[in-house]
Design an enzyme around this catalytic site. Structure first.
Site, PDB file in Angstrom:
ATOM      1  N   TYR A   1       6.947   5.747  17.397  1.00 56.38           N
ATOM      2  CA  TYR A   1       7.106   5.821  15.934  1.00 56.38           C
ATOM      3  C   TYR A   1       8.223   6.794  15.563  1.00 56.38           C
ATOM      4  O   TYR A   1       9.101   6.480  14.744  1.00 56.38           O
ATOM      5  CB  TYR A   1       5.784   6.276  15.300  1.00 56.38           C
ATOM      6  CG  TYR A   1       5.898   6.604  13.821  1.00 56.38           C
ATOM      7  CD1 TYR A   1       5.683   5.628  12.854  1.00 56.38           C
ATOM      8  CD2 TYR A   1       6.219   7.894  13.390  1.00 56.38           C
ATOM      9  CE1 TYR A   1       5.794   5.925  11.494  1.00 56.38           C
ATOM     10  CE2 TYR A   1       6.333   8.201  12.044  1.00 56.38           C
ATOM     11  CZ  TYR A   1       6.113   7.221  11.102  1.00 56.38           C
ATOM     12  OH  TYR A   1       6.226   7.516   9.761  1.00 56.38           O
TER      13      TYR A   1
ATOM     14  N   SER B   1       0.841  -1.210   0.000  1.00 56.31           N
ATOM     15  CA  SER B   1       0.000   0.000   0.000  1.00 56.31           C
ATOM     16  C   SER B   1       0.865   1.245   0.000  1.00 56.31           C
ATOM     17  O   SER B   1       2.095   1.153   0.066  1.00 56.31           O
ATOM     18  CB  SER B   1      -0.922   0.009   1.229  1.00 56.31           C
ATOM     19  OG  SER B   1      -0.167   0.153   2.409  1.00 56.31           O
ATOM     20  N   GLY B   2       0.203   2.389  -0.075  1.00 61.08           N
ATOM     21  CA  GLY B   2       0.840   3.693   0.106  1.00 61.08           C
ATOM     22  C   GLY B   2       2.112   3.911  -0.694  1.00 61.08           C
ATOM     23  O   GLY B   2       2.205   3.616  -1.890  1.00 61.08           O
TER      24      GLY B   2
ATOM     25  N   GLY C   1       5.088   2.466  -0.549  1.00 64.03           N
ATOM     26  CA  GLY C   1       5.779   1.280  -1.061  1.00 64.03           C
ATOM     27  C   GLY C   1       5.183   0.822  -2.380  1.00 64.03           C
ATOM     28  O   GLY C   1       5.909   0.497  -3.332  1.00 64.03           O
TER      29      GLY C   1
END
Ligand code: NDP
Ligand code: PMR
Length: 372
Positions: A275, A97-98, A100
């Site tokens: 994160y 997704s996104g 990548g």
């Protein structure tokens, strides 16, 4: 021209050691290299990083982008001149997704790359590749769960069995858990965000370095996706909670939340901070790889902040109001927004050139860590 401040995080780089020193702390210095048996691979103790405690301070040295100008070794200059007719093989983690997926598409469309999509959900990755129109002969999905170091090792074994050379690695996968009240853990018991985003990629990179070394491709690269939110020398990096690795005592203790804190700095669990800390580790890892291995191998090591791709699945755990307001906020107020397609093109472009015998990023990313 040198890139600036890829991983500038002064607060994490020169931190006062608080309280008692931790006897095993020295062992953690390479962001997990010696964190535990799971992550022991550097057989050369002299190859340790220079991050050390001295007079109560953790000193890691100045953090600059790996992409700082370097002069290639003779071997490498010779390799630059070599023509390779075969397609390059590029591994992209989290390509389902996104960013990548967009990068996989951008590279596959050039006709010069075969993309290995290292993904935890095989079916999702297959469907995603089809949905964006990547031709079948241009990609292979391989199972990779970065939240399990066994899975990382298995992936490397499987890849080696395929007999394909490996030319480029893009460490892209990540999780972001800003609303979690309690930490969750990887298969080996590390806090999930740092475990996935940093430790999984660290092991993967360390193992695949040998494969990259063996490649005869002219521009071999190892790239990790960083984030502006880990850079405390930017406005975005000063939005609380700020990244801070402290004296690494939580990391030294195993990040398991039992014998030690689940946070690298030993503090209370905070998913958003975990994160950001993981991204600082990613950026520092590339800096250290560059320092240790670039000259000897000619491989380009880099971290990249691709711009704010406010619409991706990364924010799936955030509250609905955030997901509604974040894209327009980034588009119209901070102007940091980029589309998945544009960000994918940027990541696909990260490469070095041999102009004037020097390396140089050719991407045009709009933040200081990637300015030319
Ligand atoms: P997405 O959520 O769309 O992509 C993340 C990818 O990581 C997904 O494919 C996901 O797989 C995969 N992934 C998560 N956990 C694992 C795991 N344990 N093993 C293997 N793969 C895993 O987010 P983005 O595209 O936005 O994020 C890509 C990168 O860009 C990340 O490194 C992120 O930190 C970085 N970044 C993003 C920014 C943004 O604004 N979006 C800004 C700066 C950096 P699955 O599909 O199965 O969920
Ligand atoms: Mg941030 C100058 C501008 C700027 C940029 C480029 C970003 C990028 N952000 C900026 C500013 C601000 N943000 C300001 C002023 C605020 C306070 C209103 C703000 C808030 C904010 C939040 C709550 N921003 C966020 C969040 C998140 O949860 C995102 C995050 O930190 O994820 C880790 C985020 C981001 N802002 C960015 C980028 C790129 C993100 C996502 C970071 C990433 O995916 O790695």
């Amino acid at each position: 021209m040198a890139l600036q401040a890829a991983a500038l995080l002064p607060s994490a780089l020169s931190v006062h050691k608080e309280g008692k020193s931790n006897a095993s702390l020295k062992d953690t210095v390479f962001f997990g290299a010696s964190l535990s048996d799971h992550l022991k691979f550097d057989s050369n103790p002299t190859a340790r990083t220079k991050m050390e405690f001295s007079q109560g301070k953790l000193s890691i040295g100045p953090i600059r982008a790996q992409t700082a100008v370097t002069t290639p070794s003779m071997n490498q200059a010779a390799q630059e001149g070599k023509k390779t007719l075969r397609k390059g093989n590029v591994l992209i983690t989290g390509a389902s997704s996104g960013l990548g997926l967009a990068t996989a598409k951008a590279l596959a469309e050039t006709g010069k790359w075969h993309v290995i999509m290292g993904c935890r959900n095989f079916l999702k990755a297959e469907k995603a590749a089809k949905a964006v129109g990547i031709a079948k002969e241009n990609y292979t999905v391989m199972h990779l769960d970065l939240a399990s170091l066994d899975s990382v090792r298995q992936f490397v074994d499987n890849f080696r069995r395929s007999g394909k050379p490996l030319d480029v690695v893009v460490c892209n996968a990540a999780v972001y858990l800003p609303t979690a009240k309690e930490p969750t853990f990887t298969a080996e018991g590390f806090e999930l965000s740092v475990g996935t985003n940093h430790l999984g990629h660290f092991l993967l990179s360390r193992l695949l370095l040998d494969d990259l070394k063996q490649s005869d491709y002219p521009s071999r690269r190892l790239i990790i996706v960083g984030s502006i939110t880990g850079n405390t020398n930017t406005l975005a990096g000063n939005v609380p909670p700020k990244a801070n690795l402290g004296d690494l005592r939580g990391l030294a203790g195993g990040l398991n939340g039992i014998n030690s804190s689940s946070m690298i700095d030993g503090g209370e669990f905070d998913g958003a901070k975990a994160y950001k800390d993981s991204k600082v580790c990613n950026m520092l890892t590339m800096q250290e790889f560059h320092r240790r291995y670039h000259e000897e191998t000619g491989i380009a090591f880099a971290s990249l902040y691709p711009g704010c791709i406010a619409t991706t699945g990364l924010f799936r755990e955030h509250i609905p109001l955030f997901r509604l307001l974040f894209p327009p906020f980034q588009k119209y107020i901070t102007k940091g927004y980029v589309s998945e397609e544009e960000a994918g093109k940027r990541l696909a472009q990260v490469r070095r050139t041999s102009k004037n015998n020097k390396y140089k990023f050719t991407n045009t990313v709009n933040h200081d860590m990637c300015t030319q």
